[in-house]
Enzyme design. Sequence first.
Site, PDB file in Angstrom:
ATOM      1  N   HIS A  12       0.755  -1.068   0.175  1.00 56.92           N
ATOM      2  CA  HIS A  12      -0.174   0.058  -0.048  1.00 56.92           C
ATOM      3  C   HIS A  12       0.895   1.332  -0.055  1.00 56.92           C
ATOM      4  CE1 HIS A  12      -3.870   2.163   1.230  1.00 56.92           C
ATOM      5  NE2 HIS A  12      -3.216   3.011   1.214  1.00 56.92           N
ATOM      6  N   GLY A 170      -9.028   8.248  -1.385  1.00 56.00           N
ATOM      7  CA  GLY A 170      -9.637   9.717  -1.034  1.00 56.00           C
ATOM      8  C   GLY A 170     -10.556  10.013   0.184  1.00 56.00           C
ATOM      9  N   HIS A 197      -9.799   1.300  -0.179  1.00 61.54           N
ATOM     10  CA  HIS A 197      -9.587   2.226   1.037  1.00 61.54           C
ATOM     11  C   HIS A 197     -10.981   2.251   1.721  1.00 61.54           C
ATOM     12  CE1 HIS A 197      -6.189   3.846  -1.048  1.00 61.54           C
ATOM     13  NE2 HIS A 197      -5.620   4.316   0.086  1.00 61.54           N
ATOM     14  N   GLU A 200     -10.810   3.733   7.388  1.00 60.09           N
ATOM     15  CA  GLU A 200      -9.602   4.473   7.567  1.00 60.09           C
ATOM     16  C   GLU A 200     -10.279   5.722   8.444  1.00 60.09           C
ATOM     17  OE1 GLU A 200      -5.867   6.893   5.699  1.00 60.09           O
ATOM     18  OE2 GLU A 200      -7.781   6.305   4.446  1.00 60.09           O
ATOM     19  N   ASP A 278       2.210   3.592   2.908  1.00 59.64           N
ATOM     20  CA  ASP A 278       1.131   4.454   2.359  1.00 59.64           C
ATOM     21  C   ASP A 278       1.733   5.556   1.639  1.00 59.64           C
ATOM     22  OD1 ASP A 278      -1.380   5.579   2.017  1.00 59.64           O
ATOM     23  OD2 ASP A 278      -1.704   6.543   4.016  1.00 59.64           O
TER      24      ASP A 278
END
Length: 331
Positions: A12, A170, A197, A200, A278
């Site tokens: 990632h 995003g 994603h 988060e 990340d």
Amino acid sequence: MNYFDLPKIDLHCHLDGSVRPQTIIDLADEQNLTLPSRDINVIKEMMVAPETCPNLDEYLKRFELPGMVMQTAEALERISFELFEDAANENVKYLEVRFGPLLHQVKGLSLDDIMDSVVRGMKRAEAQYDIHGNYILSILRTMPKDQIKAVLEAGAKHLNDGIVAFDLAGSEIPGFCHEFVPYAQYAKELGYRITIHAGEQGAGQNVYDAISLLGAERVGHGIFIHNHPEAYQLVKGEEVALETCPSSNVQTKAVNSLSEHPIKAFYKDGIAVTINTDNRTVSNTTMTDEVRKVVEAFELTEAEYFDIYTISVNNAFTSDAVKQHLLSFAQ
């Protein structure tokens, strides 16, 4: 443990969050762009997020400068090559990089040129260093959806030859998965793997939806399954790997501190966890840093580290031959 020498896997990592600050200056010069400053320390300050941001949106502001210069084929190829070079130089053996092709069309680059450029940069690094890699196509959830199919079709020309998966990224709002069901379905029909994603920013339900509605095989971050029992059990039962990014998760307030990160609790309970960067520049980190932080904060043994390494290999979107090569480093 010598963290630098350990073999590492990063599943990632965002291309535009991992650009060398000097490269921004070089490319701005080549493209006759005016930067706010030519002082590399100022540029770096604009690209690196503070250790704790108020929220994810504040963290995402650090992508503006890279976005400005990443509008030519040459820039994309160079940045791709340099990211794989940086990773290889700290013993990362396999790297999956995600990027949003639609972000690189400001100057009219075609989707084909964009895909060709990043894959070319990666393959150049693979030929020069002991590293393997693949690209993941990220669609920003906030962008118009009318271009998603075109992105998937352009990427399909490199499918399983440099490009392997579809991602949504995003700013995260609850319930986002529902409107992307047809696009995830189309991606699967074309042969893409799916990582999303989710979880988060507080919504464990998004992780449940990413798996049950979109067919996610891996989840980016997934932190908030800890307060959503159904999502937790689905991740565990379906053996969906979580791409945790410890430094980033602290910066974006997904967790208050590294000591509160659920990675070890998840791991001890049999959830497939992985350690990732990340954004190497935005989070001012490397895989060596991330591994060191996790091993030291949670007192992992070398055997436990290699178990997590093996989980990463088994969940990589790559060929069996590459997986066998990667597993050889854990023996």
